[in-house]
Scaffold this active site. Structure first.
Site, mmCIF file in Angstrom:
data_model
loop_
_atom_site.group_PDB
_atom_site.id
_atom_site.type_symbol
_atom_site.label_atom_id
_atom_site.label_comp_id
_atom_site.label_asym_id
_atom_site.label_seq_id
_atom_site.Cartn_x
_atom_site.Cartn_y
_atom_site.Cartn_z
ATOM 1 N N GLN A 179 38.608 35.472 60.449
ATOM 2 C CA GLN A 179 39.905 35.300 61.100
ATOM 3 C C GLN A 179 40.321 33.819 61.118
ATOM 4 O O GLN A 179 39.872 33.071 60.256
ATOM 5 C CB GLN A 179 39.905 35.898 62.522
ATOM 6 C CG GLN A 179 39.870 37.421 62.556
ATOM 7 C CD GLN A 179 38.491 38.037 62.424
ATOM 8 O OE1 GLN A 179 37.566 37.646 63.119
ATOM 9 N NE2 GLN A 179 38.339 38.988 61.528
ATOM 10 N N ASP A 192 43.138 34.571 56.657
ATOM 11 C CA ASP A 192 43.536 34.668 55.254
ATOM 12 C C ASP A 192 43.896 33.318 54.637
ATOM 13 O O ASP A 192 44.745 33.224 53.753
ATOM 14 C CB ASP A 192 44.727 35.643 55.079
ATOM 15 C CG ASP A 192 44.411 37.014 55.643
ATOM 16 O OD1 ASP A 192 43.243 37.434 55.527
ATOM 17 O OD2 ASP A 192 45.329 37.661 56.195
ATOM 18 N N LYS A 225 39.254 31.415 53.153
ATOM 19 C CA LYS A 225 37.890 31.050 53.587
ATOM 20 C C LYS A 225 36.843 31.586 52.622
ATOM 21 O O LYS A 225 35.901 30.888 52.247
ATOM 22 C CB LYS A 225 37.608 31.618 55.007
ATOM 23 C CG LYS A 225 38.539 31.085 56.073
ATOM 24 C CD LYS A 225 38.272 31.737 57.420
ATOM 25 C CE LYS A 225 38.598 33.222 57.449
ATOM 26 N NZ LYS A 225 40.023 33.540 57.285
ATOM 27 N N GLY A 268 38.792 40.248 55.710
ATOM 28 C CA GLY A 268 38.893 40.676 54.309
ATOM 29 C C GLY A 268 38.970 39.443 53.445
ATOM 30 O O GLY A 268 39.890 38.633 53.589
ATOM 31 N N HIS A 269 37.975 39.251 52.612
ATOM 32 C CA HIS A 269 37.936 38.048 51.781
ATOM 33 C C HIS A 269 37.949 38.442 50.314
ATOM 34 O O HIS A 269 37.156 39.277 49.888
ATOM 35 C CB HIS A 269 36.657 37.249 52.057
ATOM 36 C CG HIS A 269 36.405 37.019 53.517
ATOM 37 N ND1 HIS A 269 37.331 36.449 54.340
ATOM 38 C CD2 HIS A 269 35.342 37.302 54.298
ATOM 39 C CE1 HIS A 269 36.844 36.374 55.570
ATOM 40 N NE2 HIS A 269 35.640 36.906 55.575
HETATM 41 P P1 GDP Z 1 40.220 34.755 53.742
HETATM 42 O O1 GDP Z 1 40.324 35.966 54.607
HETATM 43 O O2 GDP Z 1 40.459 33.492 54.484
HETATM 44 O O3 GDP Z 1 38.942 34.714 52.961
HETATM 45 O O4 GDP Z 1 41.391 34.848 52.695
HETATM 46 P P2 GDP Z 1 41.846 36.148 51.865
HETATM 47 O O5 GDP Z 1 40.853 36.375 50.794
HETATM 48 O O6 GDP Z 1 42.170 37.269 52.774
HETATM 49 O O7 GDP Z 1 43.232 35.654 51.291
HETATM 50 C C1 GDP Z 1 43.330 34.534 50.445
HETATM 51 C C2 GDP Z 1 43.906 34.991 49.096
HETATM 52 O O8 GDP Z 1 44.346 33.868 48.364
HETATM 53 C C3 GDP Z 1 42.872 35.678 48.224
HETATM 54 O O9 GDP Z 1 43.534 36.657 47.444
HETATM 55 C C4 GDP Z 1 42.361 34.554 47.315
HETATM 56 O O10 GDP Z 1 41.904 35.011 46.049
HETATM 57 C C5 GDP Z 1 43.614 33.727 47.152
HETATM 58 N N1 GDP Z 1 43.402 32.286 47.011
HETATM 59 C C6 GDP Z 1 42.467 31.497 47.591
HETATM 60 N N2 GDP Z 1 42.678 30.205 47.263
HETATM 61 C C7 GDP Z 1 43.766 30.186 46.471
HETATM 62 C C8 GDP Z 1 44.507 29.138 45.836
HETATM 63 O O11 GDP Z 1 44.221 27.955 45.959
HETATM 64 N N3 GDP Z 1 45.597 29.512 45.093
HETATM 65 C C9 GDP Z 1 45.971 30.814 44.953
HETATM 66 N N4 GDP Z 1 47.044 31.070 44.220
HETATM 67 N N5 GDP Z 1 45.297 31.815 45.536
HETATM 68 C C10 GDP Z 1 44.229 31.501 46.291
HETATM 69 P P1 IMO Z 2 40.212 37.241 57.704
HETATM 70 O O1 IMO Z 2 38.772 36.966 57.997
HETATM 71 C C1 IMO Z 2 44.220 38.047 59.173
HETATM 72 C C2 IMO Z 2 44.575 40.273 62.927
HETATM 73 C C3 IMO Z 2 45.192 41.655 62.824
HETATM 74 C C4 IMO Z 2 45.891 41.713 64.184
HETATM 75 C C5 IMO Z 2 44.906 41.001 65.100
HETATM 76 C C6 IMO Z 2 43.987 41.934 65.884
HETATM 77 O O2 IMO Z 2 40.451 38.021 56.472
HETATM 78 O O3 IMO Z 2 41.003 35.982 57.786
HETATM 79 P P2 IMO Z 2 41.843 43.366 65.179
HETATM 80 O O4 IMO Z 2 41.711 44.475 64.194
HETATM 81 O O5 IMO Z 2 40.987 42.190 64.913
HETATM 82 O O6 IMO Z 2 41.752 43.827 66.605
HETATM 83 O O7 IMO Z 2 43.383 42.878 65.007
HETATM 84 O O8 IMO Z 2 44.116 40.174 64.271
HETATM 85 N N1 IMO Z 2 43.408 40.040 62.041
HETATM 86 C C7 IMO Z 2 43.465 39.315 60.919
HETATM 87 N N2 IMO Z 2 44.514 38.733 60.301
HETATM 88 N N3 IMO Z 2 42.982 37.897 58.676
HETATM 89 C C8 IMO Z 2 41.922 38.455 59.298
HETATM 90 O O9 IMO Z 2 40.654 38.222 58.907
HETATM 91 C C9 IMO Z 2 42.139 39.240 60.455
HETATM 92 N N4 IMO Z 2 41.332 39.931 61.287
HETATM 93 C C10 IMO Z 2 42.109 40.402 62.265
HETATM 94 O O10 IMO Z 2 46.078 41.734 61.750
HETATM 95 O O11 IMO Z 2 47.064 40.957 64.147
HETATM 96 MG MG MG Z 3 41.430 37.718 54.724
#
Ligand code: GDP
Ligand code: IMO
Ligand code: MG
Length: 429
Positions: free
Chosen positions: A224, A13, A16, A40-41
């Site tokens: 991840q 999270d 990416k 989850g992105h």
């Molecule tokens: P990922 O799994 O690495 O793709 O990240 P996620 O999408 O799960 O979580 C990142 C969250 O931060 C998302 O809701 C993005 O829209 C948000 N985000 C990404 N870059 C920025 C930033 O520079 N500032 C803020 N405020 N939000 C951001």
């Molecule tokens: P993105 O790509 C954050 C975490 C789960 C748990 C552990 C094992 O959005 O960054 P699993 O279901 O993979 O067996 O769970 O890994 N986890 C993540 N945490 N971002 C993710 O993906 C994750 N994918 C798995 O919360 O702690």
């Molecule tokens: Mg994510």
């Protein structure tokens, strides 16, 4: 050679998806190589939000999007995700989306077992998985009973494989729940999914070879983060795949000589969903404030993310092992509201100081993080695209991290929108 690998450096999270979407504008193809729909992105483009789990984030720009052999695929989920993104106006077709027929499947029983196992564990023994069957599916792959899309060529043998997997898990389910799960219904459902999805399947290592031969630009999208890596992360509180950059090669069939630029995505603070050690966690007002301003709730499960300060020891290990030669610092704007900002530069464990990440960081270990405190800027940075326009204290924060980890910060992200970035170095040209 201009292929690019994008990986998370913390516990996922890091943002990416947003960066993959940004850089996908220069890519000919975007490839997922590990994990599954535990990822989850969230992408925000002109105020419109797109949520992706299994589809490569390049699909939003209609780039050739490839699911490599290292990904575990839940066909029921994939169909749903294609439907959702299509309803948002994104076309998914067999010219812009390809799945490796070597991918292993996540079956409904894997999801069931994931949930059942977690419910059997107590308190901090729970991993806190996403409950999507990722662990059991990879387990079947390693134990050589897994099912791949290529197995659908021979339905009789496929059915036998289903029976063998269901028998394997039913022995356990029966013990705990006094019932068994029949394979037939799931077999039919998955067969139907396969029929709908087979048009996307291909020999992706060869497709990638052809793209490389044409000098195409390929972006490898990690899911991840480094500390969820099965070998290098905070085991057992990890996911069931390797999240390090090297897996871009194994999980796609592209040889490692073709991976030159490795970009590590780092949040300006740290978050974690699920259980496990987190030395710089702020289980207090600071953590609450980071979570509130950063909107730190899981994209997949909606769970509240644990929050804490940036950890330099973690970053240095991720940079070394993944071979990261450029960083993207995301969510700088979330720190706009803090008078003081901390960066952890060493740990104290049993009166010993560690400047490098120790080998056995366990859950209940008493790790005392030693922090450097930087003066905050308490001004809005959201949406700034020019480094010189950042408040001086924000500039110092960025430079200080760069110095401490000895790696260039190529991009600073200042908001969730596609264009809210400071590009310091061109990374994909
Ligand atoms: P990922 O799994 O690495 O793709 O990240 P996620 O999408 O799960 O979580 C990142 C969250 O931060 C998302 O809701 C993005 O829209 C948000 N985000 C990404 N870059 C920025 C930033 O520079 N500032 C803020 N405020 N939000 C951001
Ligand atoms: P993105 O790509 C954050 C975490 C789960 C748990 C552990 C094992 O959005 O960054 P699993 O279901 O993979 O067996 O769970 O890994 N986890 C993540 N945490 N971002 C993710 O993906 C994750 N994918 C798995 O919360 O702690
Ligand atoms: Mg994510």
């Amino acid at each position: 050679m201009s292929n690019l690998v994008i990986v998370g450096t913390q516990w996922g999270d890091e943002g990416k998806g947003k960066i993959v979407d940004l850089l996908a504008s220069s890519a000919d193809a975007v490839v997922r190589f590990q994990g599954g729909h535990n990822a989850g992105h969230t992408l925000v483009i002109n105020k419109k939000t797109f949520k992706l789990s299994l589809l490569p984030s390049g699909i939003v720009r209609q780039k050739l999007s490839i699911i490599g052999n290292g990904v575990v695929v839940d066909p029921i989920h994939l169909e749903k995700e294609i439907r959702n993104i299509t309803s948002q106006g994104i076309d998914v077709n067999s010219s812009n989306f390809v799945i490796s027929s070597d991918c292993f499947l996540i079956l409904p029983i894997h999801k069931y077992i994931d949930g059942l196992r977690e419910s059997q564990k107590k308190g901090s023994n729970k991993i806190g998985t996403t409950g999507r069957g990722i662990g059991p599916a990879y387990e079947d792959k390693v134990s050589r009973r897994g099912i791949r899309f290529s197995d659908f060529k021979n339905l009789k043998e496929l059915e036998e494989k289903f029976i063998s997997i269901y028998n394997h898990y039913n022995a356990w389910i029966e013990k705990f729940e006094g019932k068994v799960i029949s394979y037939q219904n799931d077999f039919e459902i998955i067969l139907k999914c396969y029929q709908n999805l087979s048009k996307y399947m291909d020999n992706t290592w060869l497709l990638l070879k052809q793209l490389n031969d044409k000098k195409s630009k390929i972006l490898f999208e990690g899911a991840q983060g480094f500390y969820l890596d099965l070998d290098h992360g905070t085991y057992p509180y990890v996911t069931s795949s390797n999240t390090v950059a090297a897996n871009a090669s194994i999980g796609s069939g592209v040889n490692p000589n073709q991976l030159k630029k490795i970009l590590g995505i780092t949040k300006a603070y740290t978050t974690r969903v699920g259980n496990g050690p987190f030395p710089t966690e702020q289980n207090n007002d600071i953590g609450e404030k980071l979570g509130k301003i950063g909107n730190e709730f899981g994209t997949v499960t909606g769970r509240k993310r644990r929050c804490g300060w940036l950890d330099i020891l973690m970053l240095k290990k991720a940079i070394t092992i993944s071979g990261i030669n450029g960083l993207v610092l995301t969510k700088l704007d979330v720190l706009d509201f803090f008078k003081d900002i901390k960066i952890c530069t060493s740990y104290k464990i049993n009166n010993q100081i560690f400047q490098d990440y120790p080998s056995d960081v366990s859950y209940n270990q008493n790790i005392i993080p030693i922090y450097e405190t930087l003066e905050g800027w308490e001004q809005e940075t959201k949406g700034i695209t020019n480094f010189e326009e950042l408040p001086l204290n924000a500039q110092s924060f960025v430079k200080r991290i760069q110095f401490l980890v000895n790696c260039n910060i190529d991009i600073v992200s200042t908001g969730p929108e596609r264009d809210e970035n400071i590009i310091l170095n061109e990374v994909f040209n």
